[in-house]
Design a protein around this motif. Structure first.
Motif, PDB file in Angstrom:
ATOM      1  N   SER A  66      44.448 -20.461  17.785  1.00  0.00           N
ATOM      2  CA  SER A  66      43.408 -20.012  16.883  1.00  0.00           C
ATOM      3  C   SER A  66      43.878 -18.907  15.942  1.00  0.00           C
ATOM      4  O   SER A  66      44.793 -18.148  16.257  1.00  0.00           O
ATOM      5  CB  SER A  66      42.194 -19.487  17.664  1.00  0.00           C
ATOM      6  N   ASP A  67      43.223 -18.825  14.798  1.00  0.00           N
ATOM      7  CA  ASP A  67      43.300 -17.676  13.902  1.00  0.00           C
ATOM      8  C   ASP A  67      41.861 -17.380  13.495  1.00  0.00           C
ATOM      9  O   ASP A  67      41.365 -17.863  12.490  1.00  0.00           O
ATOM     10  CB  ASP A  67      44.172 -17.982  12.676  1.00  0.00           C
ATOM     11  N   LEU A  68      41.178 -16.587  14.321  1.00  0.00           N
ATOM     12  CA  LEU A  68      39.760 -16.310  14.125  1.00  0.00           C
ATOM     13  C   LEU A  68      39.588 -15.301  13.002  1.00  0.00           C
ATOM     14  O   LEU A  68      40.241 -14.261  12.997  1.00  0.00           O
ATOM     15  CB  LEU A  68      39.154 -15.772  15.421  1.00  0.00           C
ATOM     16  N   ASN A  69      38.708 -15.618  12.064  1.00  0.00           N
ATOM     17  CA  ASN A  69      38.657 -14.763  10.869  1.00  0.00           C
ATOM     18  C   ASN A  69      37.264 -14.313  10.453  1.00  0.00           C
ATOM     19  O   ASN A  69      37.146 -13.392   9.643  1.00  0.00           O
ATOM     20  CB  ASN A  69      39.285 -15.488   9.683  1.00  0.00           C
ATOM     21  N   ARG A  70      36.198 -14.928  10.924  1.00  0.00           N
ATOM     22  CA  ARG A  70      34.860 -14.562  10.453  1.00  0.00           C
ATOM     23  C   ARG A  70      33.868 -14.690  11.591  1.00  0.00           C
ATOM     24  O   ARG A  70      33.919 -15.630  12.388  1.00  0.00           O
ATOM     25  CB  ARG A  70      34.424 -15.445   9.300  1.00  0.00           C
ATOM     26  N   ILE A  71      32.947 -13.713  11.669  1.00  0.00           N
ATOM     27  CA  ILE A  71      31.919 -13.714  12.695  1.00  0.00           C
ATOM     28  C   ILE A  71      30.582 -13.403  12.039  1.00  0.00           C
ATOM     29  O   ILE A  71      30.478 -12.480  11.226  1.00  0.00           O
ATOM     30  CB  ILE A  71      32.268 -12.682  13.799  1.00  0.00           C
ATOM     31  N   VAL A  72      29.557 -14.194  12.356  1.00  0.00           N
ATOM     32  CA  VAL A  72      28.210 -13.960  11.836  1.00  0.00           C
ATOM     33  C   VAL A  72      27.218 -14.084  12.994  1.00  0.00           C
ATOM     34  O   VAL A  72      27.500 -14.708  14.015  1.00  0.00           O
ATOM     35  CB  VAL A  72      27.820 -14.937  10.699  1.00  0.00           C
ATOM     36  N   LYS A  73      26.053 -13.507  12.800  1.00  0.00           N
ATOM     37  CA  LYS A  73      25.014 -13.530  13.821  1.00  0.00           C
ATOM     38  C   LYS A  73      24.016 -14.635  13.526  1.00  0.00           C
ATOM     39  O   LYS A  73      23.468 -14.708  12.433  1.00  0.00           O
ATOM     40  CB  LYS A  73      24.311 -12.170  13.843  1.00  0.00           C
ATOM     41  N   LEU A  74      23.773 -15.501  14.518  1.00  0.00           N
ATOM     42  CA  LEU A  74      22.708 -16.503  14.417  1.00  0.00           C
ATOM     43  C   LEU A  74      21.402 -15.921  14.968  1.00  0.00           C
ATOM     44  O   LEU A  74      20.345 -16.108  14.384  1.00  0.00           O
ATOM     45  CB  LEU A  74      23.091 -17.773  15.170  1.00  0.00           C
TER      46      LEU A  74
ATOM     47  N   ILE B 125      31.536 -18.103  14.968  1.00  0.00           N
ATOM     48  CA  ILE B 125      32.844 -17.612  14.557  1.00  0.00           C
ATOM     49  C   ILE B 125      33.657 -18.751  13.953  1.00  0.00           C
ATOM     50  O   ILE B 125      33.495 -19.914  14.297  1.00  0.00           O
ATOM     51  CB  ILE B 125      33.619 -16.952  15.717  1.00  0.00           C
ATOM     52  N   GLY B 126      34.545 -18.383  13.021  1.00  0.00           N
ATOM     53  CA  GLY B 126      35.380 -19.360  12.339  1.00  0.00           C
ATOM     54  C   GLY B 126      36.824 -19.255  12.763  1.00  0.00           C
ATOM     55  O   GLY B 126      37.358 -18.159  12.956  1.00  0.00           O
ATOM     56  N   ASP B 127      37.469 -20.395  12.903  1.00  0.00           N
ATOM     57  CA  ASP B 127      38.875 -20.493  13.296  1.00  0.00           C
ATOM     58  C   ASP B 127      39.634 -21.169  12.150  1.00  0.00           C
ATOM     59  O   ASP B 127      39.579 -22.380  11.985  1.00  0.00           O
ATOM     60  CB  ASP B 127      38.977 -21.305  14.585  1.00  0.00           C
ATOM     61  N   ASN B 128      40.335 -20.378  11.354  1.00  0.00           N
ATOM     62  CA  ASN B 128      41.025 -20.929  10.194  1.00  0.00           C
ATOM     63  C   ASN B 128      42.158 -21.872  10.565  1.00  0.00           C
ATOM     64  O   ASN B 128      42.418 -22.867   9.878  1.00  0.00           O
ATOM     65  CB  ASN B 128      41.584 -19.799   9.325  1.00  0.00           C
ATOM     66  N   ALA B 129      42.873 -21.558  11.644  1.00  0.00           N
ATOM     67  CA  ALA B 129      44.030 -22.369  12.024  1.00  0.00           C
ATOM     68  C   ALA B 129      43.632 -23.803  12.340  1.00  0.00           C
ATOM     69  O   ALA B 129      44.394 -24.740  12.089  1.00  0.00           O
ATOM     70  CB  ALA B 129      44.745 -21.747  13.218  1.00  0.00           C
TER      71      ALA B 129
END
Length: 276
Positions: free
Chosen positions: A118-126, A133-137
């Protein structure tokens, strides 16, 4: 399936009255988050390789005015990126893990491993119990259940159609995703969480690398020139924000009328007070 290809014509500019303040004293800053009392900047440390694990990364704490309170507020991280706070918990993405800290004591509360690739790059609240969370890789979005501390896959992009994910934001049950394709254009897509449908909104001859919600629209940064664009989600028209002294933007955070920008290569954070 017919390929959608629309070009935004940024012929007009949104002219803002603004105050800009440059903040220094960081070690390769990557991301930024602000609450009501302070601002937090993730630093990847001396080495700029995003995927090296050497415990050289840290979180800096600033005042809302931009003054440094604690350069190394949280230490011992690898390559920390996006942050988010719920109650007294600060969540931090660190390459392949979601970390949680008590924002009062900096005590680590938990460490959730996602994927070694993984390359985790963004986190938002639902909601208060769920993060996205987003995994760019892997061009994948994960939903995190904070009560059970487990995760599930929400969306894995078909990269042939929608490109390799760079960033995303969340607005009214829809996820807006920016990704790059083989022609190095940016694809802007929207995923509806209610019906699980995804569609392509735009393909742009630009290098958009960051996207955030901006009122009822989105704000995009072009990594090639540092220019910021506001994309109207209703008519799909874009306008450039006429703000000087911008270079490549690594991350953005909107705090009411204050726009915080991170410039990794320049080792800077910009505080921009928008006045209209």
């Amino acid at each position: 399936m017919k390929k959608i290809f629309w070009i935004l014509l940024f012929s007009s500019c949104l002219v803002y009255a603004y105050e800009l303040k440059e903040l220094l004293g960081f070690k390769n800053p990557r991301s930024i988050f602000a609450n009501q009392e302070a601002v937090f900047v993730s630093n990847i440390g001396e080495k700029t390789n995003f995927l090296i694990k050497d415990k050289g990364g840290f979180i800096s704490k600033l005042s809302k005015n931009g003054d440094m309170i604690d350069e190394k507020f949280i230490m011992g991280l690898d390559r920390p990126s996006s942050m988010l706070q719920i109650d007294y918990t600060l969540f931090v993405l660190d390459i392949d893990r979601l970390l949680a800290f008590d924002i009062r004591s900096t005590e680590q509360l938990f460490d959730l491993f996602i994927n070694e690739r993984s390359d985790l790059n963004r986190i938002v609240k639902l909601n208060d119990n769920t993060l996205l969370i987003g995994d760019n890789a892997n061009s994948t979005l994960y939903k995190i259940d904070l009560q059970t501390r487990t995760y599930e896959e929400v969306l894995s992009l078909d990269t042939n159609k929608f490109g390799n994910m760079s960033d995303f934001t969340f607005i009214k049950n829809k996820i807006y995703i920016i990704a790059s394709n083989k022609d190095k254009n940016t694809l802007i897509s929207v995923y509806d969480m209610s019906n699980k449908n995804i569609k392509l909104l735009k393909e742009e001859k630009a290098n958009f690398n960051t996207i955030i919600a901006y009122e009822n629209d989105v704000l995009l940064s072009d990594n090639s020139n540092g220019q910021l664009y506001r994309l109207n989600l209703s008519n799909k028209k874009g306008e450039a924000l006429k703000i000087d002294k911008l270079n490549a933007i690594t991350d953005m955070f909107l705090d009411n009328k204050i726009l915080w920008l991170v410039q990794l290569e320049q080792q800077k954070v910009l505080k921009i007070l928008l006045k209209n």
